[in-house]
Design a protein around this motif. Structure first.
Motif, PDB file in Angstrom:
ATOM      1  N   MET A  54       0.813  -1.221   0.000  1.00  0.00           N
ATOM      2  CA  MET A  54       0.000   0.000   0.000  1.00  0.00           C
ATOM      3  C   MET A  54       0.845   1.270   0.000  1.00  0.00           C
ATOM      4  O   MET A  54       0.633   2.162  -0.797  1.00  0.00           O
ATOM      5  CB  MET A  54      -0.938   0.022   1.208  1.00  0.00           C
ATOM      6  N   GLN A  79      -5.586  -8.036  10.323  1.00  0.00           N
ATOM      7  CA  GLN A  79      -6.583  -7.522   9.384  1.00  0.00           C
ATOM      8  C   GLN A  79      -5.995  -6.407   8.523  1.00  0.00           C
ATOM      9  O   GLN A  79      -6.252  -6.339   7.320  1.00  0.00           O
ATOM     10  CB  GLN A  79      -7.817  -7.040  10.148  1.00  0.00           C
ATOM     11  N   GLU A  80      -5.194  -5.541   9.132  1.00  0.00           N
ATOM     12  CA  GLU A  80      -4.555  -4.448   8.386  1.00  0.00           C
ATOM     13  C   GLU A  80      -3.583  -5.020   7.354  1.00  0.00           C
ATOM     14  O   GLU A  80      -3.568  -4.595   6.197  1.00  0.00           O
ATOM     15  CB  GLU A  80      -3.821  -3.509   9.358  1.00  0.00           C
ATOM     16  N   HIS A  81      -2.789  -5.988   7.779  1.00  0.00           N
ATOM     17  CA  HIS A  81      -1.823  -6.617   6.874  1.00  0.00           C
ATOM     18  C   HIS A  81      -2.547  -7.302   5.704  1.00  0.00           C
ATOM     19  O   HIS A  81      -2.121  -7.190   4.553  1.00  0.00           O
ATOM     20  CB  HIS A  81      -0.961  -7.626   7.646  1.00  0.00           C
ATOM     21  N   ALA A  82      -3.654  -7.981   6.002  1.00  0.00           N
ATOM     22  CA  ALA A  82      -4.433  -8.652   4.952  1.00  0.00           C
ATOM     23  C   ALA A  82      -4.975  -7.629   3.948  1.00  0.00           C
ATOM     24  O   ALA A  82      -4.970  -7.873   2.742  1.00  0.00           O
ATOM     25  CB  ALA A  82      -5.573  -9.458   5.575  1.00  0.00           C
ATOM     26  N   LYS A  83      -5.432  -6.476   4.469  1.00  0.00           N
ATOM     27  CA  LYS A  83      -5.947  -5.428   3.593  1.00  0.00           C
ATOM     28  C   LYS A  83      -4.826  -4.906   2.689  1.00  0.00           C
ATOM     29  O   LYS A  83      -5.004  -4.750   1.483  1.00  0.00           O
ATOM     30  CB  LYS A  83      -6.530  -4.292   4.446  1.00  0.00           C
ATOM     31  N   GLU A  84      -3.640  -4.666   3.293  1.00  0.00           N
ATOM     32  CA  GLU A  84      -2.492  -4.175   2.520  1.00  0.00           C
ATOM     33  C   GLU A  84      -2.091  -5.158   1.429  1.00  0.00           C
ATOM     34  O   GLU A  84      -1.759  -4.766   0.318  1.00  0.00           O
ATOM     35  CB  GLU A  84      -1.274  -3.975   3.439  1.00  0.00           C
ATOM     36  N   GLN A  85      -2.090  -6.450   1.781  1.00  0.00           N
ATOM     37  CA  GLN A  85      -1.614  -7.476   0.855  1.00  0.00           C
ATOM     38  C   GLN A  85      -2.733  -8.064  -0.013  1.00  0.00           C
ATOM     39  O   GLN A  85      -2.493  -8.999  -0.772  1.00  0.00           O
ATOM     40  CB  GLN A  85      -0.928  -8.601   1.646  1.00  0.00           C
ATOM     41  N   LYS A  86      -3.958  -7.543   0.170  1.00  0.00           N
ATOM     42  CA  LYS A  86      -5.125  -8.026  -0.565  1.00  0.00           C
ATOM     43  C   LYS A  86      -5.319  -9.533  -0.377  1.00  0.00           C
ATOM     44  O   LYS A  86      -5.529 -10.286  -1.325  1.00  0.00           O
ATOM     45  CB  LYS A  86      -5.013  -7.657  -2.047  1.00  0.00           C
ATOM     46  N   THR A  87      -5.225  -9.968   0.902  1.00  0.00           N
ATOM     47  CA  THR A  87      -5.442 -11.369   1.261  1.00  0.00           C
ATOM     48  C   THR A  87      -6.497 -11.399   2.359  1.00  0.00           C
ATOM     49  O   THR A  87      -7.125 -10.383   2.653  1.00  0.00           O
ATOM     50  CB  THR A  87      -4.143 -12.032   1.772  1.00  0.00           C
ATOM     51  N   THR A  88      -6.692 -12.550   2.969  1.00  0.00           N
ATOM     52  CA  THR A  88      -7.640 -12.655   4.078  1.00  0.00           C
ATOM     53  C   THR A  88      -6.885 -13.029   5.351  1.00  0.00           C
ATOM     54  O   THR A  88      -5.769 -13.544   5.297  1.00  0.00           O
ATOM     55  CB  THR A  88      -8.718 -13.715   3.793  1.00  0.00           C
TER      56      THR A  88
END
Length: 130
Positions: free
Chosen positions: A41, A98-107
């Motif tokens: 991001m 959750q933030e990391h998943a959002k940044e990496q577009k994962t779950t």
């Protein structure tokens, strides 16, 4: 070259930091290793591979101070900064996941968090990518 010039002459092994995080907490270190991941991001952190397999340390800079391009992934880096050691609560780990998943577009599955965890990272100041 990113951020401030590197000043230390001794390289610390990532595995040594993880073996005794309290010894390094608050101390300036220089580590070297492969860049295995980059913040997608904002380019605000690098994951630096350790001398031990499957072990990485996060090199985090203030948002916008240094922006690492995605193209540095797979290259090597020598980075310098201050070791931060903190215990993350379950809630903090879930928020971070959750933030990391959002940044990496994962779950992210909150059920993977089993209790408090010690988080070790480098508050980044400068890096050389090669």
């Amino acid at each position: 070259k990113f951020g401030t010039p590197l000043t230390l002459t001794e390289v610390t092994k990532v595995s040594d930091i993880y073996a005794n995080p309290e010894k390094y907490s608050g101390k300036r270190v220089q580590v070297e290793g492969p860049i295995v991941d980059v913040c997608q991001m904002m380019g605000c952190w690098l994951a630096i591979g350790s001398d031990k397999e499957f072990q990485t340390i996060r090199f985090k800079v203030e948002d916008g101070v240094i922006v690492f391009p995605m193209s540095v992934k797979g290259k090597n880096a020598k980075v310098e900064g201050v070791i931060s050691v903190e215990t993350l609560s379950v809630e903090q780990q879930i928020a971070q996941g959750q933030e990391h998943a959002k940044e990496q577009k994962t779950t992210f599955d909150p059920k993977t968090v089993k209790g408090p965890k010690v988080d070790v990272m480098i508050k980044g100041e400068g890096a050389i990518v090669f």
